[in-house]
Structure formats: C-alpha cells, structure tokens
Design a protein around this motif. Structure first.
Motif, PDB file in Angstrom:
ATOM      1  N   ILE A 182      -9.337   8.336  -0.806  1.00 40.83           N
ATOM      2  CA  ILE A 182     -10.225   7.177  -1.069  1.00 40.83           C
ATOM      3  C   ILE A 182      -9.994   6.786  -1.665  1.00 40.83           C
ATOM      4  CG2 ILE A 182     -12.343   6.974  -2.290  1.00 40.83           C
ATOM      5  CD1 ILE A 182     -12.884  10.539  -1.913  1.00 40.83           C
ATOM      6  N   TYR A 183      -8.912   6.340  -2.252  1.00 47.49           N
ATOM      7  CA  TYR A 183      -8.627   5.090  -3.189  1.00 47.49           C
ATOM      8  C   TYR A 183      -7.496   4.485  -2.376  1.00 47.49           C
ATOM      9  CZ  TYR A 183      -6.244   1.636  -5.564  1.00 47.49           C
ATOM     10  OH  TYR A 183      -6.739   0.766  -6.977  1.00 47.49           O
ATOM     11  N   LEU A 184      -6.702   5.148  -1.357  1.00 48.56           N
ATOM     12  CA  LEU A 184      -5.800   4.401  -0.348  1.00 48.56           C
ATOM     13  C   LEU A 184      -6.234   3.828   0.677  1.00 48.56           C
ATOM     14  CD1 LEU A 184      -2.896   6.927  -0.514  1.00 48.56           C
ATOM     15  CD2 LEU A 184      -2.883   4.111  -1.948  1.00 48.56           C
ATOM     16  N   ALA A 185      -7.198   4.327   1.377  1.00 50.40           N
ATOM     17  CA  ALA A 185      -7.913   4.463   2.585  1.00 50.40           C
ATOM     18  C   ALA A 185      -8.828   2.851   2.297  1.00 50.40           C
ATOM     19  CB  ALA A 185      -9.353   5.374   3.004  1.00 50.40           C
ATOM     20  N   GLY A 186      -9.868   2.871   1.069  1.00 48.18           N
ATOM     21  CA  GLY A 186     -10.308   1.385   0.683  1.00 48.18           C
ATOM     22  C   GLY A 186      -9.964   0.541   0.293  1.00 48.18           C
ATOM     23  N   ARG A 187      -8.830   1.217   0.181  1.00 50.81           N
ATOM     24  CA  ARG A 187      -7.422  -0.456  -0.203  1.00 50.81           C
ATOM     25  C   ARG A 187      -7.131  -1.097   0.885  1.00 50.81           C
ATOM     26  NH1 ARG A 187      -9.073  -3.140  -4.264  1.00 50.81           N
ATOM     27  NH2 ARG A 187      -9.625  -1.769  -6.365  1.00 50.81           N
TER      28      ARG A 187
ATOM     29  N   ILE B 140     -16.133   7.003   3.698  1.00 49.42           N
ATOM     30  CA  ILE B 140     -15.797   8.213   5.663  1.00 49.42           C
ATOM     31  C   ILE B 140     -14.511   8.671   4.565  1.00 49.42           C
ATOM     32  CG2 ILE B 140     -13.808   7.537   6.897  1.00 49.42           C
ATOM     33  CD1 ILE B 140     -15.648   4.409   7.462  1.00 49.42           C
ATOM     34  N   ALA B 141     -13.961   8.122   4.006  1.00 52.49           N
ATOM     35  CA  ALA B 141     -12.564   8.591   3.476  1.00 52.49           C
ATOM     36  C   ALA B 141     -12.710  10.452   2.537  1.00 52.49           C
ATOM     37  CB  ALA B 141     -11.138   8.400   2.906  1.00 52.49           C
ATOM     38  N   ALA B 142     -13.988   9.928   1.914  1.00 49.91           N
ATOM     39  CA  ALA B 142     -14.338  10.368   1.258  1.00 49.91           C
ATOM     40  C   ALA B 142     -15.478  11.896   2.218  1.00 49.91           C
ATOM     41  CB  ALA B 142     -15.878  10.653   0.113  1.00 49.91           C
ATOM     42  N   PHE B 143     -15.742  11.311   3.665  1.00 53.83           N
ATOM     43  CA  PHE B 143     -16.420  12.532   4.459  1.00 53.83           C
ATOM     44  C   PHE B 143     -14.527  13.097   5.182  1.00 53.83           C
ATOM     45  CE2 PHE B 143     -20.453  10.303   4.354  1.00 53.83           C
ATOM     46  CZ  PHE B 143     -21.068  12.085   3.622  1.00 53.83           C
ATOM     47  N   ILE B 144     -14.234  12.679   5.538  1.00 51.90           N
ATOM     48  CA  ILE B 144     -13.118  12.918   6.416  1.00 51.90           C
ATOM     49  C   ILE B 144     -11.590  13.193   5.925  1.00 51.90           C
ATOM     50  CG2 ILE B 144     -14.562  11.987   8.592  1.00 51.90           C
ATOM     51  CD1 ILE B 144     -12.088   9.483   8.295  1.00 51.90           C
ATOM     52  N   GLY B 145     -11.558  12.835   4.447  1.00 50.28           N
ATOM     53  CA  GLY B 145     -10.250  13.068   3.624  1.00 50.28           C
ATOM     54  C   GLY B 145      -9.555  11.984   4.090  1.00 50.28           C
TER      55      GLY B 145
ATOM     56  N   LEU C 170      -7.410  11.946   6.735  1.00 54.43           N
ATOM     57  CA  LEU C 170      -7.404  11.583   8.077  1.00 54.43           C
ATOM     58  C   LEU C 170      -7.983  10.146   7.842  1.00 54.43           C
ATOM     59  CD1 LEU C 170      -8.778  14.720   9.934  1.00 54.43           C
ATOM     60  CD2 LEU C 170      -6.443  14.023  10.118  1.00 54.43           C
ATOM     61  N   ALA C 171      -8.875   9.686   7.103  1.00 51.22           N
ATOM     62  CA  ALA C 171      -9.606   8.221   8.005  1.00 51.22           C
ATOM     63  C   ALA C 171      -7.995   6.983   7.335  1.00 51.22           C
ATOM     64  CB  ALA C 171     -10.662   7.775   5.780  1.00 51.22           C
ATOM     65  N   LEU C 172      -7.088   7.355   6.841  1.00 50.98           N
ATOM     66  CA  LEU C 172      -6.242   6.829   6.436  1.00 50.98           C
ATOM     67  C   LEU C 172      -5.372   5.918   7.847  1.00 50.98           C
ATOM     68  CD1 LEU C 172      -3.995   8.421   3.155  1.00 50.98           C
ATOM     69  CD2 LEU C 172      -5.330   6.355   3.333  1.00 50.98           C
ATOM     70  N   PRO C 173      -5.058   6.655   8.938  1.00 51.80           N
ATOM     71  CA  PRO C 173      -4.343   6.769  10.085  1.00 51.80           C
ATOM     72  C   PRO C 173      -5.739   6.099  10.829  1.00 51.80           C
ATOM     73  CG  PRO C 173      -4.154   8.702   9.973  1.00 51.80           C
ATOM     74  CD  PRO C 173      -4.621   8.556   8.767  1.00 51.80           C
ATOM     75  N   LEU C 174      -7.266   6.777  10.320  1.00 48.37           N
ATOM     76  CA  LEU C 174      -8.162   5.563  11.213  1.00 48.37           C
ATOM     77  C   LEU C 174      -8.285   4.513  11.071  1.00 48.37           C
ATOM     78  CD1 LEU C 174     -10.081   6.651  13.352  1.00 48.37           C
ATOM     79  CD2 LEU C 174     -11.924   6.609  10.838  1.00 48.37           C
ATOM     80  N   VAL C 175      -7.823   3.702   9.487  1.00 45.49           N
ATOM     81  CA  VAL C 175      -7.905   3.009   9.088  1.00 45.49           C
ATOM     82  C   VAL C 175      -7.116   1.502  10.095  1.00 45.49           C
ATOM     83  CG1 VAL C 175      -7.744   1.063   7.257  1.00 45.49           C
ATOM     84  CG2 VAL C 175      -8.427   3.216   7.250  1.00 45.49           C
ATOM     85  N   PHE C 176      -5.502   2.250  10.741  1.00 44.06           N
ATOM     86  CA  PHE C 176      -4.752   1.297  11.704  1.00 44.06           C
ATOM     87  C   PHE C 176      -5.462   0.908  12.917  1.00 44.06           C
ATOM     88  CE2 PHE C 176      -2.626   2.338   7.796  1.00 44.06           C
ATOM     89  CZ  PHE C 176      -2.065   1.636   7.020  1.00 44.06           C
TER      90      PHE C 176
END
Length: 59
Positions: free
Chosen positions: A13-18, A33-38, A40-46
């Motif tokens: 959650i923190y990393l996806a937000g940053r 978004i990261a709270a809901f999908i965990g 998986l939000a990290l690659p989605l940001v990119f």
C-alpha cells in the motif's frame, strides 16, 4: 504466515502510493487501490503513463 501476508499488504500500500505520487498520480487513490488488490497494484502503477514527463521533459 498471516502476519507476513499482512506486512506485505501494508508495505505494498505504501509503495504503490509513493510510486504513484512520483509518477504524478494521487497517493490516496493508489493507496486504496493497493488495499483492495494488494501487491498487484505495484506493477499496475507502471502500466499507466508518467504524468510528470509529459510537460516537455525528455523521455
């Protein structure tokens, strides 16, 4: 094992937000978004374009 999963979700959650914030997106929105999908939000940001590079910056 449950505590490891919980810590991984909180860190994601923190990393996806940053990461989203560095790319010109909202920290709060991507945190949720990261709270809901965990993690998986990290690659989605990119997958979304970097909004900071649009204004005349080199690619």
């Amino acid at each position: 094992m449950d505590i490891v999963t919980l810590v991984a979700f909180v860190i994601s959650i923190y990393l996806a937000g940053r990461l989203a914030e560095r790319r010109g997106r909202s920290f709060k929105v991507w945190g949720w978004i990261a709270a809901f999908i965990g993690p998986l939000a990290l690659p989605l940001v990119f997958l979304f374009p970097n909004l900071h590079r649009r204004n005349g910056g080199p690619a």
